[in-house]
Design a protein around this motif. Structure first.
Motif, PDB file in Angstrom:
ATOM      1  N   ASP A 476       0.808  -1.214   0.000  1.00  0.00           N
ATOM      2  CA  ASP A 476       0.000   0.000   0.000  1.00  0.00           C
ATOM      3  C   ASP A 476       0.845   1.269   0.000  1.00  0.00           C
ATOM      4  O   ASP A 476       0.304   2.381   0.007  1.00  0.00           O
ATOM      5  CB  ASP A 476      -0.940   0.001   1.210  1.00  0.00           C
ATOM      6  CG  ASP A 476      -0.200  -0.190   2.534  1.00  0.00           C
ATOM      7  OD1 ASP A 476       1.046  -0.217   2.515  1.00  0.00           O
ATOM      8  OD2 ASP A 476      -0.879  -0.332   3.564  1.00  0.00           O
ATOM      9  N   GLY A 477       2.190   1.141   0.010  1.00  0.00           N
ATOM     10  CA  GLY A 477       3.074   2.300  -0.046  1.00  0.00           C
ATOM     11  C   GLY A 477       3.392   2.917   1.291  1.00  0.00           C
ATOM     12  O   GLY A 477       4.140   3.898   1.349  1.00  0.00           O
ATOM     13  N   HIS A 497       4.708   6.903   0.002  1.00  0.00           N
ATOM     14  CA  HIS A 497       4.852   6.388  -1.352  1.00  0.00           C
ATOM     15  C   HIS A 497       3.487   6.160  -2.002  1.00  0.00           C
ATOM     16  O   HIS A 497       2.505   5.857  -1.313  1.00  0.00           O
ATOM     17  CB  HIS A 497       5.646   5.077  -1.343  1.00  0.00           C
ATOM     18  CG  HIS A 497       7.024   5.205  -0.776  1.00  0.00           C
ATOM     19  ND1 HIS A 497       8.029   5.867  -1.436  1.00  0.00           N
ATOM     20  CD2 HIS A 497       7.559   4.745   0.393  1.00  0.00           C
ATOM     21  CE1 HIS A 497       9.134   5.808  -0.702  1.00  0.00           C
ATOM     22  NE2 HIS A 497       8.873   5.137   0.418  1.00  0.00           N
ATOM     23  N   ARG A 498       3.459   6.286  -3.313  1.00  0.00           N
ATOM     24  CA  ARG A 498       2.239   6.056  -4.067  1.00  0.00           C
ATOM     25  C   ARG A 498       2.195   4.662  -4.688  1.00  0.00           C
ATOM     26  O   ARG A 498       1.241   4.323  -5.381  1.00  0.00           O
ATOM     27  CB  ARG A 498       2.099   7.103  -5.168  1.00  0.00           C
ATOM     28  CG  ARG A 498       1.916   8.533  -4.659  1.00  0.00           C
ATOM     29  CD  ARG A 498       2.007   9.512  -5.797  1.00  0.00           C
ATOM     30  NE  ARG A 498       3.349   9.495  -6.396  1.00  0.00           N
ATOM     31  CZ  ARG A 498       3.651  10.121  -7.529  1.00  0.00           C
ATOM     32  NH1 ARG A 498       2.731  10.783  -8.205  1.00  0.00           N
ATOM     33  NH2 ARG A 498       4.885  10.069  -7.999  1.00  0.00           N
ATOM     34  N   ALA A 499       3.236   3.870  -4.454  1.00  0.00           N
ATOM     35  CA  ALA A 499       3.293   2.499  -4.962  1.00  0.00           C
ATOM     36  C   ALA A 499       3.952   1.628  -3.898  1.00  0.00           C
ATOM     37  O   ALA A 499       4.309   2.103  -2.810  1.00  0.00           O
ATOM     38  CB  ALA A 499       4.055   2.442  -6.285  1.00  0.00           C
ATOM     39  N   GLU A 519       8.449   1.473  -5.727  1.00  0.00           N
ATOM     40  CA  GLU A 519       8.238   1.320  -7.162  1.00  0.00           C
ATOM     41  C   GLU A 519       7.768   2.620  -7.815  1.00  0.00           C
ATOM     42  O   GLU A 519       7.682   2.688  -9.042  1.00  0.00           O
ATOM     43  CB  GLU A 519       7.228   0.202  -7.419  1.00  0.00           C
ATOM     44  CG  GLU A 519       7.731  -1.182  -7.006  1.00  0.00           C
ATOM     45  CD  GLU A 519       6.708  -2.264  -7.209  1.00  0.00           C
ATOM     46  OE1 GLU A 519       5.597  -1.938  -7.697  1.00  0.00           O
ATOM     47  OE2 GLU A 519       6.998  -3.438  -6.906  1.00  0.00           O
ATOM     48  N   ASP A 520       7.456   3.641  -7.009  1.00  0.00           N
ATOM     49  CA  ASP A 520       7.088   4.941  -7.582  1.00  0.00           C
ATOM     50  C   ASP A 520       8.309   5.814  -7.859  1.00  0.00           C
ATOM     51  O   ASP A 520       8.182   7.015  -8.111  1.00  0.00           O
ATOM     52  CB  ASP A 520       6.117   5.684  -6.657  1.00  0.00           C
ATOM     53  CG  ASP A 520       6.746   6.047  -5.308  1.00  0.00           C
ATOM     54  OD1 ASP A 520       7.941   5.728  -5.099  1.00  0.00           O
ATOM     55  OD2 ASP A 520       6.053   6.628  -4.467  1.00  0.00           O
ATOM     56  N   LYS A 521       9.536   5.201  -7.782  1.00  0.00           N
ATOM     57  CA  LYS A 521      10.806   5.850  -8.123  1.00  0.00           C
ATOM     58  C   LYS A 521      11.225   6.901  -7.116  1.00  0.00           C
ATOM     59  O   LYS A 521      11.928   7.863  -7.453  1.00  0.00           O
ATOM     60  CB  LYS A 521      10.739   6.475  -9.528  1.00  0.00           C
ATOM     61  CG  LYS A 521      10.365   5.482 -10.625  1.00  0.00           C
ATOM     62  CD  LYS A 521      10.324   6.140 -11.984  1.00  0.00           C
ATOM     63  CE  LYS A 521       9.899   5.154 -13.058  1.00  0.00           C
ATOM     64  NZ  LYS A 521       9.860   5.783 -14.407  1.00  0.00           N
ATOM     65  N   THR A 522      10.814   6.760  -5.873  1.00  0.00           N
ATOM     66  CA  THR A 522      11.223   7.692  -4.817  1.00  0.00           C
ATOM     67  C   THR A 522      12.036   6.959  -3.762  1.00  0.00           C
ATOM     68  O   THR A 522      11.793   5.786  -3.466  1.00  0.00           O
ATOM     69  CB  THR A 522      10.005   8.354  -4.150  1.00  0.00           C
ATOM     70  OG1 THR A 522       9.169   7.341  -3.553  1.00  0.00           O
ATOM     71  CG2 THR A 522       9.203   9.147  -5.155  1.00  0.00           C
ATOM     72  N   VAL A 538      13.996  11.543  -6.141  1.00  0.00           N
ATOM     73  CA  VAL A 538      13.138  11.039  -7.211  1.00  0.00           C
ATOM     74  C   VAL A 538      14.014  10.782  -8.437  1.00  0.00           C
ATOM     75  O   VAL A 538      14.859  11.613  -8.796  1.00  0.00           O
ATOM     76  CB  VAL A 538      12.010  12.036  -7.562  1.00  0.00           C
ATOM     77  CG1 VAL A 538      11.114  11.454  -8.651  1.00  0.00           C
ATOM     78  CG2 VAL A 538      11.204  12.379  -6.324  1.00  0.00           C
ATOM     79  N   VAL A 539      13.820   9.639  -9.078  1.00  0.00           N
ATOM     80  CA  VAL A 539      14.561   9.315 -10.298  1.00  0.00           C
ATOM     81  C   VAL A 539      13.587   9.202 -11.466  1.00  0.00           C
ATOM     82  O   VAL A 539      12.389   8.979 -11.283  1.00  0.00           O
ATOM     83  CB  VAL A 539      15.331   7.980 -10.136  1.00  0.00           C
ATOM     84  CG1 VAL A 539      16.404   8.103  -9.068  1.00  0.00           C
ATOM     85  CG2 VAL A 539      14.388   6.831  -9.825  1.00  0.00           C
ATOM     86  N   LYS A 540      14.116   9.362 -12.673  1.00  0.00           N
ATOM     87  CA  LYS A 540      13.292   9.253 -13.872  1.00  0.00           C
ATOM     88  C   LYS A 540      13.372   7.857 -14.488  1.00  0.00           C
ATOM     89  O   LYS A 540      12.521   7.480 -15.277  1.00  0.00           O
ATOM     90  CB  LYS A 540      13.738  10.286 -14.905  1.00  0.00           C
ATOM     91  CG  LYS A 540      13.563  11.740 -14.456  1.00  0.00           C
ATOM     92  CD  LYS A 540      14.030  12.702 -15.536  1.00  0.00           C
ATOM     93  CE  LYS A 540      13.849  14.148 -15.095  1.00  0.00           C
ATOM     94  NZ  LYS A 540      14.311  15.098 -16.150  1.00  0.00           N
ATOM     95  N   GLU A 541      14.447   7.116 -14.141  1.00  0.00           N
ATOM     96  CA  GLU A 541      14.629   5.796 -14.732  1.00  0.00           C
ATOM     97  C   GLU A 541      13.727   4.774 -14.043  1.00  0.00           C
ATOM     98  O   GLU A 541      12.722   5.128 -13.453  1.00  0.00           O
ATOM     99  CB  GLU A 541      16.097   5.368 -14.634  1.00  0.00           C
ATOM    100  CG  GLU A 541      17.062   6.312 -15.337  1.00  0.00           C
ATOM    101  CD  GLU A 541      17.448   7.485 -14.469  1.00  0.00           C
ATOM    102  OE1 GLU A 541      17.126   7.453 -13.267  1.00  0.00           O
ATOM    103  OE2 GLU A 541      18.052   8.441 -14.997  1.00  0.00           O
ATOM    104  N   GLY A 542      14.154   3.519 -14.094  1.00  0.00           N
ATOM    105  CA  GLY A 542      13.328   2.429 -13.601  1.00  0.00           C
ATOM    106  C   GLY A 542      13.041   2.486 -12.124  1.00  0.00           C
ATOM    107  O   GLY A 542      13.777   3.118 -11.337  1.00  0.00           O
TER     108      GLY A 542
END
Length: 675
Positions: A476-477, A497-499, A519-522, A538-542
């Motif tokens: 649930d993040g 987190h949102r993921a 998994e929300d890249k944070t 925060v990342v833009k990649e995977g």
């Protein structure tokens, strides 16, 4: 992996319980067991669990295995998948003496239809001159026969849309003709409800071998059966096991049905036949779907039960030793038993502490979690069928098994319950489960100590233990903190987190600081003393897939992600990673580069956190040398799993690595450092 690698496969705990011919005795060496699991063929000594050898050559999961009658060759077939580029349903033939592959046979591939088939059956002729194999291609299964001396294809027959249920060679008839020197062979199989006898002969006019099928005569009243296993005897009887639990007997020489003997209501799933010199009759060991193992003796139409025993799980593999004294039985419960061939009593294994334990135990469902405690001799694993098992590395056996039952909801039981995370500290095994609960068991006995129901909405993916509290991260993040007292009450909740939370760590020097990635890249830093988030990257990649903290220096964070990249972070200063490492080669065309697990080596005489251990989605385990700050170097890579590595962990003494995977296999690796 090259010889002399710092990471060396020591032991594999697992076997393909549901595979065809998954367990064999060597035909001439009664102490050697041959099995397969994942991508490897395993040679084991039944009296010493530490004696294992591995045959490496398959690039996908092995699906069947056969040994030649004199034990000079081993044949193994695999599945073809889209996960591995250029993967085919091929057969490898091995030389037993040298442990090296002789031939790579690809005639069972699916061609250009891309139906993704697999090799289902393999069988050597009695004189070891030919190998027969079949596949399960739904658009046109094939039956192939190869010459063992050259590896050349001798004959091929289309079996239609149905796969062969078994392959069994009949009598080899020497040629009586002066102009024809080759012997006559017969090959028996079952396709759907039909039992067929293929004549395999050499035609001197065409100078080729041919396969010609004739159906075996059945009773006029009809005998529609689905067959699962079969074997021929020296008396030229074909004994077959049906899915309805009957032993069906045929005269292989005349090609006629002789008897149908009821054995089990759970199906006859495995059998082994031998001739009894004392009585002149045939002995048939029957492995049944209801867990029964029965010994039948008889001939033609008269059969009687001589012995019977019950095992844990359906009996899916049965094999008799070359001296006819012992029997191997593999079950759906993930166990291989060693039994007395006459009484069917279970023989003690080589572990003096647990002599009643099976010869080999393993998981039969994907392994989802792994954790070491303070001892390097013990670790705990969790699998997707709601089991926790504690293993000891001296004899590679399971000390206990914990089966967790799901709570009933709306009148139904949740059958998907699985442990998604594990942590061990202070004699406690704390696990996070897919039903949102956190459960704690005693590490020594396995008894349940407490349970926190509804800890998260959805699965508890990560748990961390400190002397004062338990930290958990969920699908649930959210990141939540629980008191480690008698109440186990919620003392902190952070919805950052949102993921799903994909990594969780408590700071080594400051227990009030918690790091979580998602998994929300944070990547988030939480200060429990201030009860708030202090930093967010925060990342833009995977998406992130794991997190660790380097113990020395500035105690930087290290993360892995779904693109196969490793990033170093200073959690208190920079918003960008300090450095980055790509773990895959530009020449690697594999579509799957995801890293699934990350762990730093424990303290040693030379330092702490010097080596980085990674698990990959392709089933490999990597060790990177971090002793050169300016440039990390790939030290070793091990390939054993046929599916993604769920987790890989160092033993507390840093001398071994244990990896577990979605292929239900546990691999134990020896680590020799930079040597």
């Amino acid at each position: 992996m090259a010889e002399g690698s710092p990471l060396e496969l020591e032991h594999m705990m697992g076997f393909a319980a549901a595979g065809t011919g998954s367990v064999h005795f060597h035909p001439t060496e009664p102490d050697v067991m041959v099995s397969y699991t994942g991508r490897l063929v395993v040679l084991s000594n039944i009296h010493d669990a530490h004696q294992q050898e591995f045959l490496k050559g398959h690039n996908e999961e092995i699906t069947c295995l056969a040994l030649s009658p004199m034990g000079t060759m081993i044949a193994s077939g695999q599945v073809s998948t889209t996960r591995v580029p250029r993967s085919e349903a091929m057969v490898l033939v091995w030389d037993y003496k040298t442990r090296m592959p002789l031939y790579r046979l690809v005639e069972l591939n699916d061609g250009i239809t891309f139906t993704r088939n697999k090799v289902t059956q393999l069988s050597f002729s009695p004189d070891e001159l030919f190998l027969a194999g079949s596949d399960d291609n739904p658009r046109g299964a094939k039956l192939c026969v190869w010459q063992c001396q050259t590896g050349q294809l001798s004959a091929l027959a289309k079996t239609g849309q149905k796969a062969c249920a078994f392959l069994a060679w009949g009598e080899v008839v020497p040629s009586q003709s002066k102009t024809k020197r080759s012997a006559a062979y017969s090959l028996l199989t079952a396709i759907a409800h039909r039992v067929l006898r293929y004549a395999f002969n050499f035609d001197i006019y065409t100078m080729q071998y041919s396969l010609t099928a004739d159906p075996i005569a059945l009773p006029s009243s009809g005998l529609e059966r689905s067959y699962f296993c079969a074997q021929t005897t020296r008396a030229q009887r074909l004994v077959a096991g049906s899915l309805t639990g009957e032993l069906v007997v045929f005269n292989a020489q005349a090609g006629v049905f002789r008897a149908c003997v009821p054995v089990s209501q759970g199906g006859l799933l495995a059998l082994a036949a031998a001739d009894d010199a004392a009585s002149g009759k045939t002995l048939v060991y029957c492995g049944c779907g209801d867990g029964k193992l029965k010994l039948l003796c008889g001939e033609d139409t008269e059969w009687e039960v001589w012995a019977e025993t019950s095992l844990c799980g359906s009996v899916l593999a049965v094999c008799l030793s070359s001296d006819k004294r012992t029997l191997l039985a593999g079950t759906s419960g993930g166990n291989i038993y060693l039994l007395d061939a006459k009484s069917l009593s279970i023989l003690p294994n080589g572990n003096p502490d647990y002599p009643e334990a099976p010869l080999l135990a393993c998981h039969t469902s994907p392994i989802t979690s792994l954790a070491f405690g303070e001892s390097s001799e013990h670790f705990v694993t969790g699998s997707s069928n709601a089991l926790l098992r504690r293993w000891e590395l001296s004899h590679y056996c399971a000390e206990y098994t914990i089966s967790v039952k799901a709570r009933r909801s709306s009148g139904a039981t949740d059958t998907t319950l699985q442990p998604d995370s594990l942590a061990i500290n202070g004699g406690k095994v704390v696990s996070g489960w897919s039903d949102g609960a956190i459960r704690c068991h005693d590490e020594a006995s396995g008894g349940q100590l407490f349970e926190i129901a509804g800890a998260h909405r959805g699965s508890v993916l990560h748990v961390c233990l400190t002397p004062l509290y338990i930290v958990s991260g969920g699908r649930d993040g959210s990141v939540r903190v629980w008191s480690d007292g008698d109440s186990h009450s919620l003392v902190g909740n952070f919805d950052e987190h949102r993921a799903a939370v994909s990594g969780l760590r408590v700071d080594r020097a400051r227990p009030s600081i918690v790091y979580s990635c998602s998994e929300d890249k944070t990547l988030v830093t939480i200060d429990l003393a201030q009860a708030r988030r202090t930093h967010c990257h925060v990342v833009k990649e995977g998406p992130f897939s794991g997190i660790e903290q380097i113990p020395g220096g500035d105690m930087e964070l290290v993360t892995c992600d779904a693109t196969g990249a490793i990033k170093w972070w200073d959690s208190d200063i920079s918003d960008q990673p300090l450095s980055m490492l790509v773990t895959w080669s530009p020449h690697d065309h594999s579509p799957e580069r995801k890293l699934t697990s990350i762990a730093l080596s424990p303290p040693s005489a030379t330092g702490d956190g010097e080596y980085l251990l990674l698990g990959t989605a392709t089933g490999d385990v990597q060790v990177w040398d971090l002793r050169k700050p300016e440039r990390a170097e790939l030290l070793s890579q091990g390939s054993a799993h046929s599916e993604e590595v769920s987790q890989a962990r160092w033993s507390p003494d840093g001398k071994q690595v244990v990896s577990v995977g979605r292929d239900s296999v546990i691999c134990v690796w020896n680590f020799f450092g930079s040597s």
